[in-house]
Design a protein around this motif. Structure first.
Motif, PDB file in Angstrom:
ATOM      1  N   MET A  74       0.837  -1.198   0.000  1.00 46.55           N
ATOM      2  CA  MET A  74       0.000   0.000   0.000  1.00 46.55           C
ATOM      3  C   MET A  74       0.874   1.252   0.000  1.00 46.55           C
ATOM      4  SD  MET A  74      -2.938   1.196   2.733  1.00 46.55           S
ATOM      5  CE  MET A  74      -1.742   1.331   4.079  1.00 46.55           C
ATOM      6  N   PHE A  75       1.836   1.314   0.888  1.00 46.59           N
ATOM      7  CA  PHE A  75       2.718   2.481   0.958  1.00 46.59           C
ATOM      8  C   PHE A  75       3.631   2.564  -0.268  1.00 46.59           C
ATOM      9  CE2 PHE A  75       2.220   1.867   5.730  1.00 46.59           C
ATOM     10  CZ  PHE A  75       1.250   2.852   5.826  1.00 46.59           C
ATOM     11  N   LEU A  76       4.052   1.431  -0.780  1.00 42.03           N
ATOM     12  CA  LEU A  76       4.899   1.429  -1.971  1.00 42.03           C
ATOM     13  C   LEU A  76       4.175   2.039  -3.166  1.00 42.03           C
ATOM     14  CD1 LEU A  76       7.533   0.420  -3.439  1.00 42.03           C
ATOM     15  CD2 LEU A  76       6.257  -1.688  -3.943  1.00 42.03           C
ATOM     16  N   TYR A  77       2.900   1.698  -3.335  1.00 45.92           N
ATOM     17  CA  TYR A  77       2.155   2.220  -4.482  1.00 45.92           C
ATOM     18  C   TYR A  77       1.814   3.698  -4.291  1.00 45.92           C
ATOM     19  CZ  TYR A  77      -0.685   1.620  -8.685  1.00 45.92           C
ATOM     20  OH  TYR A  77      -1.175   1.706  -9.971  1.00 45.92           O
ATOM     21  N   ILE A  78       1.573   4.111  -3.063  1.00 47.35           N
ATOM     22  CA  ILE A  78       1.366   5.545  -2.805  1.00 47.35           C
ATOM     23  C   ILE A  78       2.611   6.323  -3.197  1.00 47.35           C
ATOM     24  CG2 ILE A  78       1.042   7.269  -0.989  1.00 47.35           C
ATOM     25  CD1 ILE A  78      -0.729   5.284   0.472  1.00 47.35           C
ATOM     26  N   ASP A  79       3.762   5.813  -2.819  1.00 45.54           N
ATOM     27  CA  ASP A  79       5.031   6.461  -3.170  1.00 45.54           C
ATOM     28  C   ASP A  79       5.247   6.515  -4.672  1.00 45.54           C
ATOM     29  OD1 ASP A  79       6.382   7.677  -1.172  1.00 45.54           O
ATOM     30  OD2 ASP A  79       7.566   5.938  -0.578  1.00 45.54           O
ATOM     31  N   SER A  80       5.019   5.388  -5.338  1.00 44.47           N
ATOM     32  CA  SER A  80       5.296   5.332  -6.772  1.00 44.47           C
ATOM     33  C   SER A  80       4.336   6.220  -7.563  1.00 44.47           C
ATOM     34  CB  SER A  80       5.206   3.882  -7.275  1.00 44.47           C
ATOM     35  OG  SER A  80       3.897   3.349  -7.073  1.00 44.47           O
ATOM     36  N   LEU A  81       3.072   6.269  -7.166  1.00 51.65           N
ATOM     37  CA  LEU A  81       2.119   7.147  -7.847  1.00 51.65           C
ATOM     38  C   LEU A  81       2.455   8.618  -7.642  1.00 51.65           C
ATOM     39  CD1 LEU A  81      -1.311   5.372  -7.175  1.00 51.65           C
ATOM     40  CD2 LEU A  81      -0.005   5.418  -9.299  1.00 51.65           C
ATOM     41  N   SER A  82       3.174   8.911  -6.553  1.00 59.00           N
ATOM     42  CA  SER A  82       3.587  10.280  -6.276  1.00 59.00           C
ATOM     43  C   SER A  82       4.978  10.588  -6.816  1.00 59.00           C
ATOM     44  CB  SER A  82       3.553  10.544  -4.763  1.00 59.00           C
ATOM     45  OG  SER A  82       2.276  10.249  -4.236  1.00 59.00           O
ATOM     46  N   ASP A  83       5.589   9.625  -7.516  1.00 57.31           N
ATOM     47  CA  ASP A  83       6.889   9.813  -8.179  1.00 57.31           C
ATOM     48  C   ASP A  83       8.011  10.105  -7.198  1.00 57.31           C
ATOM     49  OD1 ASP A  83       6.686   9.262 -10.919  1.00 57.31           O
ATOM     50  OD2 ASP A  83       5.643  11.138 -11.282  1.00 57.31           O
ATOM     51  N   HIS A  84       8.009   9.495  -6.053  1.00 53.24           N
ATOM     52  CA  HIS A  84       9.155   9.609  -5.166  1.00 53.24           C
ATOM     53  C   HIS A  84       9.195   8.389  -4.257  1.00 53.24           C
ATOM     54  CE1 HIS A  84       5.986  11.146  -2.568  1.00 53.24           C
ATOM     55  NE2 HIS A  84       6.795  11.034  -1.532  1.00 53.24           N
ATOM     56  N   GLY A  85      10.292   8.234  -3.529  1.00 55.04           N
ATOM     57  CA  GLY A  85      10.484   7.046  -2.712  1.00 55.04           C
ATOM     58  C   GLY A  85      11.389   6.043  -3.402  1.00 55.04           C
ATOM     59  N   LEU A  86      11.027   4.775  -3.317  1.00 51.02           N
ATOM     60  CA  LEU A  86      11.845   3.723  -3.914  1.00 51.02           C
ATOM     61  C   LEU A  86      11.940   3.849  -5.426  1.00 51.02           C
ATOM     62  CD1 LEU A  86      10.850   0.523  -1.889  1.00 51.02           C
ATOM     63  CD2 LEU A  86      13.070   1.653  -1.941  1.00 51.02           C
ATOM     64  N   ILE A  87      10.917   4.391  -6.057  1.00 53.15           N
ATOM     65  CA  ILE A  87      10.948   4.512  -7.509  1.00 53.15           C
ATOM     66  C   ILE A  87      12.046   5.479  -7.951  1.00 53.15           C
ATOM     67  CG2 ILE A  87       9.267   6.394  -7.628  1.00 53.15           C
ATOM     68  CD1 ILE A  87       8.121   5.025 -10.127  1.00 53.15           C
ATOM     69  N   GLU A  88      12.379   6.455  -7.111  1.00 49.77           N
ATOM     70  CA  GLU A  88      13.471   7.368  -7.437  1.00 49.77           C
ATOM     71  C   GLU A  88      14.810   6.658  -7.416  1.00 49.77           C
ATOM     72  OE1 GLU A  88      11.988  11.751  -5.972  1.00 49.77           O
ATOM     73  OE2 GLU A  88      12.763  10.384  -4.450  1.00 49.77           O
ATOM     74  N   ILE A  89      15.011   5.811  -6.408  1.00 51.94           N
ATOM     75  CA  ILE A  89      16.263   5.053  -6.334  1.00 51.94           C
ATOM     76  C   ILE A  89      16.372   4.088  -7.506  1.00 51.94           C
ATOM     77  CG2 ILE A  89      17.571   3.418  -4.928  1.00 51.94           C
ATOM     78  CD1 ILE A  89      16.374   4.644  -2.471  1.00 51.94           C
ATOM     79  N   THR A  90      15.265   3.466  -7.871  1.00 54.97           N
ATOM     80  CA  THR A  90      15.278   2.542  -9.010  1.00 54.97           C
ATOM     81  C   THR A  90      15.672   3.254 -10.291  1.00 54.97           C
ATOM     82  OG1 THR A  90      13.522   1.239  -7.950  1.00 54.97           O
ATOM     83  CG2 THR A  90      13.907   0.868 -10.298  1.00 54.97           C
ATOM     84  N   ARG A  91      15.156   4.453 -10.498  1.00 58.11           N
ATOM     85  CA  ARG A  91      15.481   5.202 -11.712  1.00 58.11           C
ATOM     86  C   ARG A  91      16.932   5.636 -11.740  1.00 58.11           C
ATOM     87  NH1 ARG A  91       9.919   8.866 -11.865  1.00 58.11           N
ATOM     88  NH2 ARG A  91       8.577   7.234 -12.754  1.00 58.11           N
ATOM     89  N   ARG A  92      17.539   5.830 -10.588  1.00 54.66           N
ATOM     90  CA  ARG A  92      18.953   6.203 -10.555  1.00 54.66           C
ATOM     91  C   ARG A  92      19.845   5.070 -11.041  1.00 54.66           C
ATOM     92  NH1 ARG A  92      20.173   9.960  -5.244  1.00 54.66           N
ATOM     93  NH2 ARG A  92      18.527  11.509  -5.621  1.00 54.66           N
ATOM     94  N   PHE A  93      19.355   3.856 -10.939  1.00 54.03           N
ATOM     95  CA  PHE A  93      20.094   2.706 -11.452  1.00 54.03           C
ATOM     96  C   PHE A  93      19.744   2.407 -12.906  1.00 54.03           C
ATOM     97  CE2 PHE A  93      20.513   1.941  -6.908  1.00 54.03           C
ATOM     98  CZ  PHE A  93      21.832   1.522  -6.806  1.00 54.03           C
ATOM     99  N   GLY A  94      18.971   3.274 -13.530  1.00 55.46           N
ATOM    100  CA  GLY A  94      18.662   3.129 -14.946  1.00 55.46           C
ATOM    101  C   GLY A  94      17.460   2.274 -15.257  1.00 55.46           C
ATOM    102  N   LEU A  95      16.697   1.868 -14.244  1.00 61.46           N
ATOM    103  CA  LEU A  95      15.506   1.037 -14.477  1.00 61.46           C
ATOM    104  C   LEU A  95      14.288   1.942 -14.561  1.00 61.46           C
ATOM    105  CD1 LEU A  95      16.214  -1.896 -11.985  1.00 61.46           C
ATOM    106  CD2 LEU A  95      16.635  -1.834 -14.445  1.00 61.46           C
ATOM    107  N   GLN A  96      13.757   2.086 -15.748  1.00 64.91           N
ATOM    108  CA  GLN A  96      12.607   2.951 -15.978  1.00 64.91           C
ATOM    109  C   GLN A  96      11.335   2.105 -15.998  1.00 64.91           C
ATOM    110  OE1 GLN A  96      12.852   6.215 -15.963  1.00 64.91           O
ATOM    111  NE2 GLN A  96      15.097   6.149 -15.817  1.00 64.91           N
ATOM    112  N   ILE A  97      10.676   2.028 -14.842  1.00 62.74           N
ATOM    113  CA  ILE A  97       9.425   1.279 -14.719  1.00 62.74           C
ATOM    114  C   ILE A  97       8.282   2.282 -14.584  1.00 62.74           C
ATOM    115  CG2 ILE A  97       8.159  -0.452 -13.391  1.00 62.74           C
ATOM    116  CD1 ILE A  97      10.794  -1.517 -12.384  1.00 62.74           C
ATOM    117  N   PRO A  98       7.233   2.166 -15.399  1.00 55.88           N
ATOM    118  CA  PRO A  98       6.095   3.089 -15.245  1.00 55.88           C
ATOM    119  C   PRO A  98       5.549   3.051 -13.821  1.00 55.88           C
ATOM    120  CG  PRO A  98       5.882   1.813 -17.263  1.00 55.88           C
ATOM    121  CD  PRO A  98       7.024   1.213 -16.506  1.00 55.88           C
ATOM    122  N   LYS A  99       5.251   4.214 -13.279  1.00 50.94           N
ATOM    123  CA  LYS A  99       4.835   4.290 -11.881  1.00 50.94           C
ATOM    124  C   LYS A  99       3.542   3.516 -11.622  1.00 50.94           C
ATOM    125  CE  LYS A  99       2.506   8.761 -12.551  1.00 50.94           C
ATOM    126  NZ  LYS A  99       2.466  10.183 -12.102  1.00 50.94           N
TER     127      LYS A  99
END
Length: 329
Positions: free
Chosen positions: A149-174
């Motif tokens: 639940m918290f992971l998806y809230i973060d990803s829909l808001s474009d910050h959190g773990l999804i930011e770290i993932t993008r820094r490693f070059g993994l572009q996953i749609p939020k």
């Protein structure tokens, strides 16, 4: 050559200590309760898990007798592996949410979101059990429900773990960011439920979209809790997170109507009294990837400091006592 030192171990130890200290009060409290329930499970031969696990068929046929598992199934797990993985992953999503909305709104969202997720799971699985009866008797529990639940809230808001993932070059749609985690949990923790994780993501979407506004804490309620003498000790803890922006918002507005970044009332970074859990991890990764500079010859002045020394000399010369004297030819 200088002999090797234990600086690497000291750095790792200090980094781990700083990460633990960066976990907010509410997240750490939930993890502590989960560990306490694990201890009770050991004493009762996992009787607590059997009593608090959520079963769709049992809940439908005995709503009032199985109402407590709707609220408490997140605090127990099906085994040691499930327990360890859940409490290790939970802070990576929960700590960031708590740092954004405050400790009391976070704890309330944890409880309310867990109940909504459990009700959604019971309804969906009860319908599916007409076609696959064994699904209705499947027992689900675990802290990974709120993690998704918290992971998806973060990803829909474009910050959190999804930011770290993008820094490693993994572009996953939020919108599909939790999918790899759902697959990973299904592989390494088979006792978890994919349907439960999907229901948790559905609850997160309802929260971000603002459909849960009317049942969330209002700013007035949060201010009352933070100024109440009953919770004085809690609010004085260094890891307690006060509700950001509560002074500027109307006291009758629901908390927070979706999510703070969506309402543009996110607390400025300069107002934070301590780094967040994820920022600690990001800073640690940056320090690991940064190459340290070693002078070519230790006996000579460091060439990288020449510009700094020259600038200092120029400043000193401009402020010297003789600089104000006029020289007449």
């Amino acid at each position: 050559m200088n002999p090797p030192t234990n600086g690497g171990f000291q750095t790792a130890g200090s980094t781990l200590a700083s990460l633990v200290k960066a976990i907010p009060f509410g997240t750490l409290t939930i993890i502590s309760i989960v560990n306490l329930f694990l201890f009770i499970n050991f004493l009762s031969s996992w009787g607590l898990t059997d009593g608090l696990c959520l079963s769709s068929t049992s809940t439908v046929h005995g709503v009032f007798t199985h109402i407590f598992p709707l609220m408490a199934n997140q605090f127990v797990h099906n085994g040691i592996v499930h327990h360890i993985i859940a409490i290790l992953f939970f802070p990576f999503a929960a700590a960031n949410i708590e740092s954004e909305i405050g400790t009391f709104p976070f704890l309330f969202l944890f409880l309310v979101g867990g109940v909504i997720t459990s009700i959604a799971y019971v309804c969906i699985v009860w319908f599916l059990s007409w076609f696959v009866p064994s699904w209705g008797t499947f027992c689900v529990n675990g802290l990974d429900t709120s993690f998704f639940m918290f992971l998806y809230i973060d990803s829909l808001s474009d910050h959190g773990l999804i930011e770290i993932t993008r820094r490693f070059g993994l572009q996953i749609p939020k919108e599909f960011y939790p999918v790899p985690y759902i697959i990973g949990f299904a592989i390494f923790v088979p006792s978890t439920s994919i349907i439960m994780h999907i229901c948790a993501c559905l609850t997160a979407f309802l929260y971000v979209a603002g459909f849960l506004d009317q049942i969330l804490l209002t700013t007035r309620a949060v201010n009352s809790l933070e100024t109440s003498g009953m919770f004085h000790w809690v609010c004085q803890q260094p890891t307690f997170v006060a509700r950001p922006g509560s002074v500027q918002l109307s006291p009758d507005l629901p908390m927070p109507g979706g999510f703070d970044p969506l309402l543009d009332v996110r607390r400025p970074t300069s107002d934070r009294t301590r780094p967040s859990f994820l920022s600690q991890i990001t800073n640690s990764l940056q320090q690991i990837n940064t190459k340290s500079y070693v002078p070519i010859q230790e006996t000579q002045a460091d060439p990288l400091l020449w510009d700094e020394d020259t600038e200092r000399i120029d400043i000193d010369s401009n402020h010297s006592p003789n600089s104000n004297q006029r020289v007449d030819n």
